[in-house]
Write a protein that holds these residues in place. Structure first.
Motif, PDB file in Angstrom:
ATOM      1  N   ILE A 208       9.576 -19.237 -16.916  1.00 19.87           N
ATOM      2  CA  ILE A 208       8.421 -20.090 -16.906  1.00 19.87           C
ATOM      3  C   ILE A 208       8.467 -20.965 -18.279  1.00 19.87           C
ATOM      4  N   THR A 209       8.304 -22.126 -18.548  1.00 21.21           N
ATOM      5  CA  THR A 209       8.639 -22.924 -19.530  1.00 21.21           C
ATOM      6  C   THR A 209       7.786 -23.105 -20.721  1.00 21.21           C
ATOM      7  N   ASN A 210       6.248 -22.727 -20.453  1.00 19.36           N
ATOM      8  CA  ASN A 210       5.451 -22.852 -21.328  1.00 19.36           C
ATOM      9  C   ASN A 210       4.401 -21.762 -21.263  1.00 19.36           C
ATOM     10  N   GLU A 213       0.947 -21.596 -18.941  1.00 20.32           N
ATOM     11  CA  GLU A 213       1.299 -21.023 -17.527  1.00 20.32           C
ATOM     12  C   GLU A 213       1.660 -19.449 -17.602  1.00 20.32           C
ATOM     13  N   MET A 214       2.348 -19.017 -18.491  1.00 15.87           N
ATOM     14  CA  MET A 214       2.654 -17.707 -18.533  1.00 15.87           C
ATOM     15  C   MET A 214       1.562 -16.809 -18.699  1.00 15.87           C
ATOM     16  N   ALA A 215       0.650 -17.378 -19.691  1.00 17.23           N
ATOM     17  CA  ALA A 215      -0.613 -16.550 -20.181  1.00 17.23           C
ATOM     18  C   ALA A 215      -1.561 -16.189 -18.817  1.00 17.23           C
ATOM     19  N   LYS A 216      -1.530 -17.083 -17.873  1.00 16.00           N
ATOM     20  CA  LYS A 216      -2.259 -16.754 -16.533  1.00 16.00           C
ATOM     21  C   LYS A 216      -1.942 -15.449 -16.063  1.00 16.00           C
ATOM     22  N   ARG A 217      -0.842 -14.799 -16.280  1.00 21.39           N
ATOM     23  CA  ARG A 217      -0.176 -13.635 -15.740  1.00 21.39           C
ATOM     24  C   ARG A 217      -0.890 -12.430 -16.302  1.00 21.39           C
ATOM     25  N   HIS A 218      -1.171 -12.785 -17.662  1.00 24.13           N
ATOM     26  CA  HIS A 218      -1.962 -11.205 -18.258  1.00 24.13           C
ATOM     27  C   HIS A 218      -0.725 -10.222 -18.513  1.00 24.13           C
ATOM     28  N   MET A 223       1.432 -15.252 -27.220  1.00 25.36           N
ATOM     29  CA  MET A 223       2.712 -16.010 -27.233  1.00 25.36           C
ATOM     30  C   MET A 223       3.986 -15.620 -28.218  1.00 25.36           C
ATOM     31  N   GLU A 224       3.719 -14.784 -29.126  1.00 28.13           N
ATOM     32  CA  GLU A 224       4.833 -14.164 -29.827  1.00 28.13           C
ATOM     33  C   GLU A 224       5.569 -13.087 -28.997  1.00 28.13           C
ATOM     34  N   ASP A 225       4.651 -12.347 -28.275  1.00 27.83           N
ATOM     35  CA  ASP A 225       5.398 -11.191 -27.403  1.00 27.83           C
ATOM     36  C   ASP A 225       6.149 -11.693 -26.358  1.00 27.83           C
ATOM     37  N   TRP A 226       5.721 -12.776 -25.681  1.00 30.51           N
ATOM     38  CA  TRP A 226       6.592 -13.591 -24.681  1.00 30.51           C
ATOM     39  C   TRP A 226       7.688 -14.243 -25.275  1.00 30.51           C
ATOM     40  N   VAL A 227       7.671 -14.963 -26.450  1.00 32.38           N
ATOM     41  CA  VAL A 227       8.715 -15.583 -27.071  1.00 32.38           C
ATOM     42  C   VAL A 227      10.027 -14.556 -27.455  1.00 32.38           C
ATOM     43  N   SER A 228       9.345 -13.315 -27.883  1.00 35.68           N
ATOM     44  CA  SER A 228      10.298 -12.322 -28.006  1.00 35.68           C
ATOM     45  C   SER A 228      11.248 -11.774 -26.948  1.00 35.68           C
ATOM     46  N   LEU A 229      10.795 -11.869 -25.596  1.00 34.74           N
ATOM     47  CA  LEU A 229      11.236 -11.497 -24.465  1.00 34.74           C
ATOM     48  C   LEU A 229      12.056 -12.520 -23.528  1.00 34.74           C
TER      49      LEU A 229
END
Length: 301
Positions: A208-210, A213-218, A223-229
């Motif tokens: 997922i590129t933004n 959209e990814m935040a909807k999955r909880h 965002m920092e956690d997602w970017v790190s992975l």
């Protein structure tokens, strides 16, 4: 002449009956992995030969306790034969969101694997899947760390069962959708440990590129956690591992997949008409099995 005709008629009935039995038996064999009649009858109806293409693969399911996840999980093996050699190389197969170990592999995977191994189109290897939950294969909740399970426990489980050589390390990892995200993350973690897998293969990985959209999955704390992975932000860290990716052009993840292809230049980068799901995934199973087969370690067994 009358006796001869009677004998021929009886023989025709017997052959027709055997053929009907063969059709029924092959249907049962496809479902169960076992042909329910003798080798002699198999030869009589033409379904057995010296080339063991009719020796269907084997699925094994066990329940094991995962300390990393704090629960019992299914451990599923897709094996190319009923009596695989000791030390058989194994690749991880990671399931998608709302999936599990039993449904991790696309339709036709075991059939393709066992057939290709029997024909010596690929070296013998197997696939292993395990329940990882819906956490994008990383720790979201306390005492539930599916990535630790993959890195620490799966090798122990494989080694204890005589798979994956002396170390029990999977030689590769593949995954579908969320499992594709997990496969790329797993590969990165193996590289960081200086134990890189030989290959990684993903089918419609959830790239997922933004953040909205990814935040909807909880799934991530922020965002920092997602970017790190996020695998799209860590492509250089896994460039030394052979890579393959497949995705339908009508798949919601195609934008991220195309971005990944442009940056990573995988050895196999296949996009074709298709939506997200098994209808597309099963069409690329032959390519998946072949790709993994090219990276099976020759010295593991």
């Amino acid at each position: 002449m009358r006796d001869a005709r009677r004998w021929l008629s009886r023989r025709s009935v017997l052959i027709a009956g055997a053929s009907g039995l063969a059709v029924t038996g092959l249907a049962v064999g496809t479902a169960t992995g076992k042909l329910p009649f003798s080798p002699a009858l198999q030869r009589a109806v033409g379904v057995a030969s010296s080339n063991p293409t009719t020796q269907l693969g084997s699925t094994r399911v066990e329940r094991v306790y995962s300390e990393a996840r704090g629960r019992m999980v299914d451990l599923v093996f897709l094996l190319p034969s009923k009596t695989p050699p000791r030390g058989l190389p194994m690749s991880l197969m990671l399931h998608g969101l709302h999936g599990n170990a039993r449904s991790a592999a696309p339709t036709g995977t075991l059939k393709q694997l066992s057939s290709d191994v029997a024909r010596k189109a690929v070296p013998a290897y197997g696939l292993v899947a395990v329940d990882g939950g819906d956490n994008y294969w990383h720790q979201v909740h306390p005492n539930d760390d599916p990535m630790a399970m993959l890195l620490e426990e799966v090798p122990q489980w494989l080694r204890a069962r005589g798979f994956a050589g002396d170390t029990g390390q999977p030689f590769a990892c593949t995954g579908v959708s969320m499992g594709g995200f997990g496969a790329l993350l797993y590969t990165r973690r193996r590289v960081e440990r200086r134990q890189p897998p030989a290959a990684v293969a993903t089918l419609a990985p959830a790239l997922i590129t933004n953040w909205p959209e990814m935040a909807k999955r909880h799934i991530f704390t922020g965002m920092e956690d997602w970017v790190s992975l996020d695998p799209l932000r860590h492509i250089d860290e896994t460039k030394g591992v052979a890579n393959a990716i497949w995705c339908g052009t009508e798949d919601s993840f195609i934008t991220g997949v195309r971005r990944y292809i442009d940056a990573a230049h995988p050895a196999v980068a296949h996009t074709a008409h298709g939506k997200h799901g098994d209808t597309f995934n099963k069409t690329v199973v032959p390519s998946l099995v072949s790709f993994l087969g090219k990276h099976v370690p020759r010295t593991t067994v």
